[in-house]
Design a protein around this motif. Sequence first.
Motif, short mmCIF file in Angstrom:
data_model
loop_
_atom_site.label_atom_id
_atom_site.label_comp_id
_atom_site.label_asym_id
_atom_site.label_seq_id
_atom_site.Cartn_x
_atom_site.Cartn_y
_atom_site.Cartn_z
N LYS A 91 56.67 25.67 -29.77
CA LYS A 91 56.69 26.90 -30.56
C LYS A 91 56.67 28.14 -29.66
O LYS A 91 57.36 29.11 -29.94
N SER A 92 55.92 28.09 -28.58
CA SER A 92 55.85 29.21 -27.65
C SER A 92 57.20 29.47 -26.99
O SER A 92 57.66 30.61 -26.91
N ALA A 121 59.61 30.72 -29.65
CA ALA A 121 59.26 32.08 -30.05
C ALA A 121 59.75 33.10 -29.03
O ALA A 121 60.27 34.16 -29.41
N THR A 122 59.59 32.78 -27.76
CA THR A 122 60.07 33.67 -26.71
C THR A 122 61.58 33.86 -26.83
O THR A 122 62.09 34.97 -26.74
N SER A 136 56.81 35.76 -33.14
CA SER A 136 55.51 35.22 -32.79
C SER A 136 55.50 33.71 -33.03
O SER A 136 56.07 33.23 -34.02
N ALA A 137 54.85 32.97 -32.13
CA ALA A 137 54.75 31.51 -32.31
C ALA A 137 54.06 31.18 -33.63
O ALA A 137 54.38 30.18 -34.27
N ASP A 170 52.50 23.25 -29.73
CA ASP A 170 52.23 24.65 -29.37
C ASP A 170 53.17 25.12 -28.27
O ASP A 170 53.66 26.25 -28.30
N ASN A 171 53.44 24.25 -27.29
CA ASN A 171 54.36 24.60 -26.21
C ASN A 171 55.77 24.81 -26.75
O ASN A 171 56.44 25.78 -26.39
#
Length: 81
Positions: A9-10, A13-14, A19-20, A6-7
């Motif tokens: 992807k975040s 994504a930024t 979007s993640a 998740d980290n």
Amino acid sequence: MNVILDNLKSVIATYAGVSAGDISNESTLEELDVDSIFTVELILEIEKHHGVRLSLDDIVNEDSLTDLADRIQKAASAVSA
């Protein structure tokens, strides 16, 4: 490992301006158009958030984000052992 994934992807994504949730766990950095400059920034983010330092080769040679998250998890486990 989900927290690590998740980290990743975040952060990506930024960088990519998406979007993640739009990033697949099986995506590669190449598919996500991650360039070498951002890859270095990603290495620093991984070190900051997970306490492990990976090489540029470690990052670009992984087949997917899931594989990269697994490598981070193994490296973090080795550091704390």
